[in-house]
Design an enzyme around this catalytic site. Sequence first.
Site, PDB file in Angstrom:
ATOM      1  N   GLY A  88      -3.989  19.269   0.234  1.00  0.00           N
ATOM      2  CA  GLY A  88      -3.340  19.706   1.465  1.00  0.00           C
ATOM      3  C   GLY A  88      -4.186  19.285   2.637  1.00  0.00           C
ATOM      4  O   GLY A  88      -4.694  18.152   2.664  1.00  0.00           O
ATOM      5  N   SER A 121      -7.514  15.940  -4.002  1.00  0.00           N
ATOM      6  CA  SER A 121      -7.314  15.620  -2.598  1.00  0.00           C
ATOM      7  C   SER A 121      -8.252  16.467  -1.731  1.00  0.00           C
ATOM      8  O   SER A 121      -9.458  16.300  -1.796  1.00  0.00           O
ATOM      9  CB  SER A 121      -5.840  15.799  -2.217  1.00  0.00           C
ATOM     10  OG  SER A 121      -5.577  15.354  -0.910  1.00  0.00           O
ATOM     11  N   ALA A 122      -7.725  17.404  -0.954  1.00  0.00           N
ATOM     12  CA  ALA A 122      -8.587  18.262  -0.142  1.00  0.00           C
ATOM     13  C   ALA A 122      -9.575  19.033  -1.011  1.00  0.00           C
ATOM     14  O   ALA A 122     -10.727  19.250  -0.631  1.00  0.00           O
ATOM     15  CB  ALA A 122      -7.740  19.242   0.674  1.00  0.00           C
ATOM     16  N   HIS A 158      -7.537   9.370  -1.947  1.00  0.00           N
ATOM     17  CA  HIS A 158      -6.344   8.637  -1.494  1.00  0.00           C
ATOM     18  C   HIS A 158      -6.729   7.270  -0.915  1.00  0.00           C
ATOM     19  O   HIS A 158      -6.037   6.748  -0.026  1.00  0.00           O
ATOM     20  CB  HIS A 158      -5.571   9.419  -0.421  1.00  0.00           C
ATOM     21  CG  HIS A 158      -5.061  10.751  -0.873  1.00  0.00           C
ATOM     22  ND1 HIS A 158      -4.043  10.904  -1.775  1.00  0.00           N
ATOM     23  CD2 HIS A 158      -5.453  12.008  -0.524  1.00  0.00           C
ATOM     24  CE1 HIS A 158      -3.811  12.199  -1.959  1.00  0.00           C
ATOM     25  NE2 HIS A 158      -4.658  12.885  -1.220  1.00  0.00           N
ATOM     26  N   GLU A 193      -5.549   6.349  -5.799  1.00  0.00           N
ATOM     27  CA  GLU A 193      -4.615   7.290  -6.400  1.00  0.00           C
ATOM     28  C   GLU A 193      -4.667   7.184  -7.926  1.00  0.00           C
ATOM     29  O   GLU A 193      -4.807   6.103  -8.494  1.00  0.00           O
ATOM     30  CB  GLU A 193      -3.188   7.005  -5.923  1.00  0.00           C
ATOM     31  CG  GLU A 193      -3.019   6.987  -4.405  1.00  0.00           C
ATOM     32  CD  GLU A 193      -3.138   8.358  -3.772  1.00  0.00           C
ATOM     33  OE1 GLU A 193      -4.108   9.078  -4.069  1.00  0.00           O
ATOM     34  OE2 GLU A 193      -2.262   8.702  -2.960  1.00  0.00           O
TER      35      GLU A 193
END
Length: 241
Positions: A88, A121-122, A158, A193
């Site tokens: 997020g 991700s985050a 990413h 990714e």
Amino acid sequence: MELFLLSNGKLSGDSQPLGYAHEQIKAMFSARNITSAVLIPYALIRTDWDAKALELEDALGIKVGSIHHAGVPSEAIEQAQCILVSGGNTWMLNQMLHEKGLIVPVQRAVREREVPYIGWSAGCNVATPSIRTTNDMPVRNSVVLPALGLFPVQINPHYIDAHISGHMGETRDERIAEFCAVNPSESVVALREGSMLHVSGNKLSYYSAKGEGFKVFRHGLETQEYQDTRALSGLVPFQCI
């Protein structure tokens, strides 16, 4: 220490979150007899936190509870068998970790009690020393840069090195090179990714669902792509394989 640091939560076409890493994650669950996990969903701004917990519960086959239901969040971490940290907005996530008093409890859980940490991700970003290499916008006026520091090198999840036609701004490579120029003693691992770094005990390994490598950015040195973590020897206190 057990860390799963994933570039992203889903690949295109995946029906379940973390699908490309299920084999490794579920093998770890089985080896450690893990039946439940605490989800830290603070990075999710437009997603229902309970819905995300249920989605992960269904995908991973263990009980998943969101930490926002805990009266004392630090106690939920102290009792956790496993910690899941969602993707997020990294700025929101890191700020909330500090505001909720979770930095030290998570550090102690992972380092002292060897509670597995799975972040994507985050959630991957905040596992590093700081969030200075996030791709996200600082959506809050009050922001904090220092993060959990579980993994000693900055990560850029990413990561993409494609040149988009008509885009006149800096490429990702140029932005990371700027970071290294300003911070010449630091390095950045760029994860594409569908890839992840996995710390298990004292061993660090790399996996890519697409068979792609990762890049290491260092100031003054040519950026190269690697398929295994031996390129990180000397940068991390792990046995690189």
